[in-house]
Design an enzyme around this catalytic site. Structure first.
Site, PDB file in Angstrom:
ATOM      1  N   TYR A  19       0.824  -1.223   0.000  1.00 16.45           N
ATOM      2  CA  TYR A  19       0.000   0.000   0.000  1.00 16.45           C
ATOM      3  C   TYR A  19       0.852   1.265   0.000  1.00 16.45           C
ATOM      4  O   TYR A  19       0.494   2.249   0.652  1.00 16.45           O
ATOM      5  CB  TYR A  19      -0.879   0.065   1.261  1.00 16.45           C
ATOM      6  CG  TYR A  19      -1.723  -1.131   1.560  1.00 16.45           C
ATOM      7  CD1 TYR A  19      -2.777  -1.488   0.721  1.00 16.45           C
ATOM      8  CD2 TYR A  19      -1.491  -1.898   2.702  1.00 16.45           C
ATOM      9  CE1 TYR A  19      -3.572  -2.580   1.016  1.00 16.45           C
ATOM     10  CE2 TYR A  19      -2.291  -2.995   2.997  1.00 16.45           C
ATOM     11  CZ  TYR A  19      -3.330  -3.323   2.146  1.00 16.45           C
ATOM     12  OH  TYR A  19      -4.121  -4.395   2.443  1.00 16.45           O
ATOM     13  N   TYR A 147     -14.169  -4.644   4.663  1.00 15.77           N
ATOM     14  CA  TYR A 147     -12.860  -5.053   4.149  1.00 15.77           C
ATOM     15  C   TYR A 147     -12.693  -6.539   4.417  1.00 15.77           C
ATOM     16  O   TYR A 147     -12.844  -6.988   5.558  1.00 15.77           O
ATOM     17  CB  TYR A 147     -11.717  -4.274   4.818  1.00 15.77           C
ATOM     18  CG  TYR A 147     -10.371  -4.796   4.370  1.00 15.77           C
ATOM     19  CD1 TYR A 147      -9.825  -4.388   3.146  1.00 15.77           C
ATOM     20  CD2 TYR A 147      -9.675  -5.736   5.115  1.00 15.77           C
ATOM     21  CE1 TYR A 147      -8.624  -4.907   2.697  1.00 15.77           C
ATOM     22  CE2 TYR A 147      -8.475  -6.259   4.676  1.00 15.77           C
ATOM     23  CZ  TYR A 147      -7.950  -5.842   3.467  1.00 15.77           C
ATOM     24  OH  TYR A 147      -6.764  -6.367   3.016  1.00 15.77           O
ATOM     25  N   ASP A 241     -16.788 -12.423   9.241  1.00 20.61           N
ATOM     26  CA  ASP A 241     -15.343 -12.285   9.093  1.00 20.61           C
ATOM     27  C   ASP A 241     -14.822 -11.677  10.400  1.00 20.61           C
ATOM     28  O   ASP A 241     -14.924 -10.474  10.625  1.00 20.61           O
ATOM     29  CB  ASP A 241     -15.042 -11.390   7.890  1.00 20.61           C
ATOM     30  CG  ASP A 241     -13.547 -11.196   7.666  1.00 20.61           C
ATOM     31  OD1 ASP A 241     -12.755 -11.598   8.538  1.00 20.61           O
ATOM     32  OD2 ASP A 241     -13.187 -10.635   6.614  1.00 20.61           O
ATOM     33  N   LYS A 270      -5.210 -13.035  11.591  1.00 19.65           N
ATOM     34  CA  LYS A 270      -4.556 -11.967  12.340  1.00 19.65           C
ATOM     35  C   LYS A 270      -4.005 -12.435  13.698  1.00 19.65           C
ATOM     36  O   LYS A 270      -2.889 -12.916  13.759  1.00 19.65           O
ATOM     37  CB  LYS A 270      -5.506 -10.782  12.519  1.00 19.65           C
ATOM     38  CG  LYS A 270      -5.849 -10.058  11.208  1.00 19.65           C
ATOM     39  CD  LYS A 270      -4.997  -8.832  10.982  1.00 19.65           C
ATOM     40  CE  LYS A 270      -5.001  -8.322   9.559  1.00 19.65           C
ATOM     41  NZ  LYS A 270      -6.282  -7.893   9.003  1.00 19.65           N
TER      42      LYS A 270
HETATM   43  C1  LIG Z   1      -6.781  -8.265   7.580  1.00 14.74           C
HETATM   44  C2  LIG Z   1      -8.136  -8.717   7.234  1.00 14.74           C
HETATM   45  C3  LIG Z   1      -8.359  -9.640   6.192  1.00 14.74           C
HETATM   46  C4  LIG Z   1      -7.245 -10.134   5.311  1.00 14.74           C
HETATM   47  O1  LIG Z   1      -6.273 -10.845   6.006  1.00 14.74           O
HETATM   48  P1  LIG Z   1      -4.817 -11.045   5.387  1.00 14.74           P
HETATM   49  O2  LIG Z   1      -4.144 -11.963   6.347  1.00 14.74           O
HETATM   50  O3  LIG Z   1      -4.188  -9.690   5.297  1.00 14.74           O
HETATM   51  O4  LIG Z   1      -5.000 -11.646   4.031  1.00 14.74           O
HETATM   52  C5  LIG Z   1      -9.649 -10.056   5.950  1.00 14.74           C
HETATM   53  N1  LIG Z   1     -10.681  -9.610   6.698  1.00 14.74           N
HETATM   54  C6  LIG Z   1     -10.509  -8.749   7.712  1.00 14.74           C
HETATM   55  C7  LIG Z   1     -11.689  -8.317   8.513  1.00 14.74           C
HETATM   56  C8  LIG Z   1      -9.235  -8.261   8.010  1.00 14.74           C
HETATM   57  O5  LIG Z   1      -9.065  -7.385   9.013  1.00 14.74           O
END
Ligand SMILES: *Cc1c(COP(=O)(O)O)cnc(C)c1O
Length: 421
Positions: A19, A147, A241, A270
């Site tokens: 980014y 996201y 998510d 994460k």
């Molecule tokens: C960071 C994130 C992702 C993507 O995860 P990566 O390990 O960077 O591919 C997907 N969904 C959410 C809510 C996120 O915070």
């Protein structure tokens, strides 16, 4: 001026950063080592970390229990393929994740990154219908401000602007993106979208309570309850998510617990390993898994990352879950909220501050704009903190283990830099 280490000068012209417009951005800082909630730079400066490396390092850096678990596993069995083989760490972790996940989650599919975990969730939801001979359900309903990752499949379910749908027109599949249903107008639009599109939807995809990288936007449990009811009414799979919100970030282990709403599929990543090694997972209910359980080989889930269920990563994740059991992490998130609320609240009413919001260990100061992001970031570093604002958002997502002194250093630095903005 301390000269940079030789590895810095030699390698920087060859690395491609995320980014980042590398021509105009501040050059990256050289990190030499980490400990607890601190990052030590090559020039000796020590920064208090307000981001926990994109929210991964929930127990702080180099936690001895996690380091030890990785070292012991590396000596015993670093990795074997999950095609045809299993090992203690992956099975232990699968069982533990199902035990702590919301009710009914029974099966864990491992991958290496959050984006892939979401892609797997989308494939799972799509194949769920195909396996039942229901065709044409290949779209998702997702939300503005959302996201879900950077891969092509996940970009298409991000906020259209943030996911750069226009830039990548032609590459991205089209899904149905609407506002979260939270007031009369958005509820009506949401219901209309369902009415119109439900027959070709596989599921509804949302980050519960906080839309993270899309702008640290908060919503209420009513929204989640409405999504669950809509998914049930139209017979759609509901996907949460929890890659940002999972593992105590918002207070409870998983954010959706606070709404008492359970999904059909949930993604985590994460903070899953406590920040040391990449690992992500897609967790499904028995109902979803049952659609794949069949005598027909073509009904198997058609996905399998090479490093799936990596033993080092699973060992780190098991060690991280030990720490959640042994050391009152979830309480720490609540305490962080109590502290950040009034501290960041002091920014309310200052010139250029649009909003201040705190939920669990997430503190957000939303500005009208950050005119000079490079300068803003330099001033934060000069205050001795590592905070990474984006667009008009300054946020703190520190390690849950952060002590009050370091937390105050962070909140004061943010308040000071924001005031000078
Ligand atoms: C960071 C994130 C992702 C993507 O995860 P990566 O390990 O960077 O591919 C997907 N969904 C959410 C809510 C996120 O915070």
């Amino acid at each position: 001026m301390v000269t940079e280490p030789t590895w810095y000068a030699r390698g920087l012209p060859h690395v491609w950063l995320p980014y980042t417009q590398m021509k105009t951005a501040n050059p990256p800082l050289a990190a030499e080592r980490t400990h607890g909630t601190r990052i030590v730079l090559a020039d000796g400066q020590e920064l208090v970390d307000g981001i926990a490396s994109w929210w991964t390092a929930v127990h702080g850096y180099n936690h001895p229990h996690i380091v030890q678990a990785i070292q012991a596993q590396a000596a015993k069995l670093p990795h074997v393929m999950l095609g045809g083989l299993v090992h203690e760490q992956v099975l232990t972790l699968a069982a533990r994740l199902c035990a702590i996940a919301p009710g009914g989650m029974e099966r864990v599919f491992f991958s290496d990154s959050g984006s892939v975990a979401v892609e797997v969730a989308m494939k799972m939801a799509t194949q769920y219908w195909l396996n039942q001979n229901i065709r044409g359900r290949t779209k998702f309903l997702a939300f503005r401000g959302g996201y879900h990752g950077d891969t092509i499949g996940t970009m298409a379910v991000c906020d259209p602007e943030e996911g750069m749908h226009n830039l990548f027109t032609g590459l991205l599949p089209e899904h149905v993106i609407v506002d979260l249903p939270r007031d009369e107008a958005s509820i009506a639009a949401f219901e209309a979208a369902l009415e119109r599109h439900a027959h070709h939807l596989a599921g509804i995809l949302v980050e519960p309570f906080i839309q993270g990288a899309g702008g640290m936007l908060f919503h209420s449990e009513d929204v989640l309850k409405r999504l669950r009811a809509a998914a049930d009414r139209y017979d759609l799979l509901l996907i949460f998510d929890e890659i940002f919100t999972g593992f105590g970030r918002t207070g409870p282990m998983f954010a959706c617990e606070a709404a008492e709403v359970a999904p059909d599929i949930m993604t985590v990543g994460k903070a899953l390993t406590g920040g040391a090694i990449p690992l992500a997972a897609t967790i499904a209910t028995q109902k979803v898994f049952d659609a794949f359980w069949s005598d027909d080989p073509a009904h198997a889930l058609m996905h399998g990352p090479t490093f799936m269920g990596n033993a080092l990563a699973c060992a780190a994740a098991n060690a991280s879950l030990d720490l959640f059991e042994q050391e009152n992490r979830l309480m720490q998130a609540v305490d962080i909220a109590k502290f950040m609320g009034p501290e960041l609240g002091g920014c309310i009413g200052r010139k250029g501050v649009r909003d201040v919001r705190v939920r669990g260990a997430v503190g957000v100061v939303e500005l009208d704009e950050i005119a000079n992001l490079n300068d803003f970031k330099r001033r934060l570093v000069a205050e001795g903190v590592w905070v990474r604002p984006f667009r008009n958002i300054v946020y703190l997502t520190p390690a849950l283990t952060i002590d009050e002194n370091d937390l105050q250093t962070l909140t004061r630095a943010v308040a000071k830099v924001v005031s000078g903005a």
